[in-house]
Design a protein around this motif. Structure first.
Motif, short mmCIF file in Angstrom:
data_model
loop_
_atom_site.label_atom_id
_atom_site.label_comp_id
_atom_site.label_asym_id
_atom_site.label_seq_id
_atom_site.Cartn_x
_atom_site.Cartn_y
_atom_site.Cartn_z
N SER A 137 0.83 -1.21 0.00
CA SER A 137 0.00 0.00 0.00
C SER A 137 0.86 1.26 0.00
O SER A 137 0.61 2.20 -0.77
CB SER A 137 -0.92 0.01 1.22
OG SER A 137 -1.90 -0.99 1.11
N THR A 140 2.65 1.68 -3.33
CA THR A 140 1.70 2.10 -4.36
C THR A 140 1.40 3.59 -4.26
O THR A 140 1.40 4.30 -5.26
CB THR A 140 0.39 1.29 -4.24
OG1 THR A 140 0.68 -0.10 -4.39
CG2 THR A 140 -0.61 1.71 -5.31
N ARG A 141 1.16 4.06 -3.04
CA ARG A 141 0.89 5.49 -2.86
C ARG A 141 2.08 6.35 -3.27
O ARG A 141 1.92 7.42 -3.86
CB ARG A 141 0.51 5.77 -1.40
CG ARG A 141 -0.89 5.31 -1.02
CD ARG A 141 -1.31 5.86 0.33
NE ARG A 141 -0.47 5.32 1.40
CZ ARG A 141 -0.76 4.22 2.08
NH1 ARG A 141 -1.87 3.53 1.78
NH2 ARG A 141 0.02 3.78 3.04
N GLY A 145 0.68 8.06 -6.13
CA GLY A 145 -0.10 9.08 -5.43
C GLY A 145 -1.49 8.63 -5.07
O GLY A 145 -2.33 9.43 -4.65
N ARG A 146 -1.77 7.34 -5.21
CA ARG A 146 -3.08 6.79 -4.89
C ARG A 146 -2.92 5.29 -4.62
O ARG A 146 -1.92 4.70 -5.03
CB ARG A 146 -4.06 7.00 -6.04
CG ARG A 146 -3.68 6.25 -7.30
CD ARG A 146 -4.45 6.70 -8.53
NE ARG A 146 -4.23 5.81 -9.66
CZ ARG A 146 -3.13 5.82 -10.41
NH1 ARG A 146 -2.14 6.68 -10.15
NH2 ARG A 146 -2.99 4.97 -11.42
N ASP A 147 -3.90 4.69 -3.96
CA ASP A 147 -3.85 3.26 -3.66
C ASP A 147 -5.10 2.59 -4.21
O ASP A 147 -5.87 2.00 -3.47
CB ASP A 147 -3.71 3.04 -2.15
CG ASP A 147 -3.47 1.58 -1.79
OD1 ASP A 147 -3.15 0.79 -2.70
OD2 ASP A 147 -3.61 1.24 -0.60
N THR A 148 -5.30 2.71 -5.51
CA THR A 148 -6.45 2.10 -6.16
C THR A 148 -6.14 0.65 -6.52
O THR A 148 -4.99 0.20 -6.45
CB THR A 148 -6.80 2.85 -7.45
OG1 THR A 148 -5.68 2.76 -8.35
CG2 THR A 148 -7.09 4.33 -7.16
N ARG A 152 -2.39 -0.66 -7.33
CA ARG A 152 -1.80 -1.70 -6.48
C ARG A 152 -1.45 -2.94 -7.30
O ARG A 152 -0.43 -3.57 -7.07
CB ARG A 152 -2.75 -2.08 -5.35
CG ARG A 152 -2.13 -3.06 -4.36
CD ARG A 152 -3.08 -3.45 -3.26
NE ARG A 152 -3.36 -2.31 -2.40
CZ ARG A 152 -3.71 -2.43 -1.12
NH1 ARG A 152 -3.80 -3.61 -0.57
NH2 ARG A 152 -3.98 -1.36 -0.40
N ALA A 200 -3.34 6.50 -15.89
CA ALA A 200 -4.00 7.35 -14.90
C ALA A 200 -4.11 8.79 -15.41
O ALA A 200 -5.05 9.51 -15.07
CB ALA A 200 -3.22 7.34 -13.59
#
Length: 203
Positions: A137, A140-141, A145-148, A152, A200
């Protein structure tokens, strides 16, 4: 009684690792481990209450080493470098511990797990599971910049799936992956991360 303390836990686990790496978990019987050490079975049972506990501690020790090396990638300040360090940890740890690599990559996790484990071993297995989830997690962030779900999945593929697939053939053949594999892993890693970032951004 003095003879019971002659063989420590590390020596016993080392003998078990050689047997498992060569012929699978079924080869690591208490009798076979004792024979490999030149020790009576009592020496083994003095350190481990059962074969399930012995194999469990062996698996936990190898899993801890592999995962800690992977998670250490997060110490890198730059996100792309952090993920790459995690990805490249696989060939590096394989070269450092071929026996451990054969245990972790050529056999099922279930071959080593047991409901009869002592509570502290169950707790360690749970901690290792959380480590993978939490590290993935965070990685990934940092990368996206996100944990979708999509991000992931890309992180797991780039830092776990690709490296594992890249080294497994060499491990199954009993050798270490050549340096060229690191370069290939790095190229594949960058391609996956760039593709996910582009998706993205609508590229």
């Amino acid at each position: 009684m003095p003879r019971l303390a002659k063989y420590d836990e590390g020596q016993i686990l080392g003998a078990a690792a050689k047997l498992v790496a060569a012929n699978g978990p079924g080869a690591a019987t208490m009798t076979a481990i004792g024979a490999a050490l030149g020790a009576p079975n009592g020496s083994i049972y003095h350190r481990f209450r059962s074969r399930d506990e012995l194999l469990g501690r062996l698996w936990l020790s190898k899993a801890r080493a592999f995962q800690d090396s992977w998670a250490a990638g997060l110490t890198q300040a730059e996100p792309l470098a952090a993920g790459l360090e995690a990805a490249l940890s696989m060939p590096r740890v394989v070269r450092a511990d071929i026996e451990g690599a054969r245990i972790m990559l050529l056999h099922r996790r279930e071959d080593f797990l047991s409901d009869a484990w002592p509570q502290e071993m169950k707790a360690e297995a749970e901690r290792l599971g959380r480590q993978v989830k939490d590290t993935l997690s965070e990685m990934t962030r940092r990368l996206f910049g996100r944990d979708t779900t999509s991000a992931r999945r890309a992180t797991a593929f780039a830092t776990i799936d690709i490296p594992v697939s890249a080294v497994r053939r060499f491990v199954s053949e009993g050798g270490a992956p050549p340096a060229q594999i690191d370069e290939m892993i790095a190229c594949a890693y960058r391609a996956v991360i760039e593709q996910e970032r582009g998706a993205a951004n609508g590229a």
